[in-house]
Design an enzyme around this catalytic site. Structure first.
Site, PDB file in Angstrom:
ATOM      1  N   ASP A  41     -14.656  -4.329  -0.287  1.00  0.00           N
ATOM      2  CA  ASP A  41     -13.902  -5.374  -0.978  1.00  0.00           C
ATOM      3  C   ASP A  41     -14.396  -6.724  -0.471  1.00  0.00           C
ATOM      4  OD1 ASP A  41     -12.119  -7.110  -2.099  1.00  0.00           O
ATOM      5  OD2 ASP A  41     -10.320  -6.154  -1.296  1.00  0.00           O
ATOM      6  N   GLY A  71     -18.587 -10.802  -8.877  1.00  0.00           N
ATOM      7  CA  GLY A  71     -17.843 -12.030  -9.132  1.00  0.00           C
ATOM      8  C   GLY A  71     -16.587 -11.755  -9.924  1.00  0.00           C
ATOM      9  N   TYR A 157     -12.755 -20.909 -10.813  1.00  0.00           N
ATOM     10  CA  TYR A 157     -13.984 -20.214 -11.214  1.00  0.00           C
ATOM     11  C   TYR A 157     -15.143 -21.196 -11.348  1.00  0.00           C
ATOM     12  CZ  TYR A 157     -17.325 -17.485 -13.892  1.00  0.00           C
ATOM     13  OH  TYR A 157     -18.474 -16.866 -14.316  1.00  0.00           O
TER      14      TYR A 157
END
Length: 288
Positions: A41, A71, A157
């Protein structure tokens, strides 16, 4: 044939890259949260450390290249902005810092980092968020993002991709990277038909927003096409490619900033230009 590490290897563009590399006879060490050679992770420090170490062990301490495709995109959720910052920035920077010695041991290693055309098509991305992410200070970045309410994931983002693109540009030309024979570049896709995009298109409101976005050639990109670009950027043909951010987005970036780039060095930065030239000459004279 070479050995390549690929993050985000289980789906989307990362899986397409793995398929192309394997078809060309290369060895791939995939990293993802599931169904990968290395299950980790990347949104946690422990996960990033585990992924870094496991890849180096499986690769025998030498990497011919790496593709950082893992991503997270903008989506609703209380912790989404944090997850985006951790995976999209630290999941690139920390892994590549750990892998750089292994890349330097190879002959002309290549690295491709997935950026995004959101770097130039999302307006008003807070610079302080980008700076904080470049400094690895996720908490400071989140402090600003919280002020943006529901828009926080979208700006998180875009800021994450701006930050990682700037990191690539800064590091690519240094002695530690270019000087060690490693070519570090970024690929900036637009809307690519992946499971994530399919999920977004299944929501009518989201679909209308996505389809209204300017893509001059129309439609969406294909993950296989992006994989072909990655393979080229990992090849000997890319030996002279260094610190570039390559846009493959159907023309969206050009639509929004047709005359913004390339841009000559402005007069106010001539002093900095001269200083950088002197710095470069000093580095060249310094012993390796």
């Amino acid at each position: 044939m070479g050995t390549y590490a690929v993050t985000g290897s289980a789906s989307g563009m990362g899986a397409a890259v793995v398929e192309r590399l394997l078809a060309d006879g290369h060895r791939v060490v995939g990293v993802d949260v599931k169904q990968a050679d290395v299950t980790a992770d990347l949104s946690t420090p422990a996960g990033r450390r585990a992924a870094s170490a496991a890849v180096l062990e499986l690769a025998g301490g030498v990497l011919d290249g790496a593709v950082l495709a893992a991503g997270l995109g903008p989506a609703p959720g209380r912790d989404r902005a944090r997850l985006i910052a951790e995976v999209n920035v630290l999941g690139v920077v920390e892994l590549l810092d750990a892998w750089r010695p292994a890349l330097a041991k190879a002959d002309r290693a290549k690295v491709v980092v997935f950026s995004s055309n959101s770097t130039t098509t999302v307006p008003m991305v807070p610079r302080r968020v980008v700076r904080a992410l470049l400094e690895g200070d996720v908490e400071r970045a989140l402090g600003t993002l919280r002020l943006l309410g529901r828009a926080a994931p979208t700006f998180a983002y875009a800021a994450s991709k701006v930050a990682v693109s700037h990191w690539v540009r800064r590091q690519a030309v240094t002695r530690e990277w270019a000087g060690a024979g490693i070519r570090l570049n970024a690929l900036a896709p637009g809307a690519i038909m992946t499971p994530l995009l399919e999920q977004q298109l299944a929501t009518p409101a989201e679909a209308r927003r996505i389809r209204a976005f300017p893509v001059p050639i129309g439609g969406f990109g294909d993950a296989g096409q992006l994989a072909a670009w990655v393979v080229f950027m990992l090849s000997d043909a890319a030996d002279f490619l260094c610190g570039s951010v390559v846009f493959v987005d159907g023309g969206s970036d050009a639509w929004f900033r047709a005359t913004d780039w390339p841009r000559p060095v402005p007069a106010r930065r001539v002093g900095r230009y001269v200083s950088r030239m002197k710095e470069f000459r000093t580095l060249r004279r310094a012993p390796s």
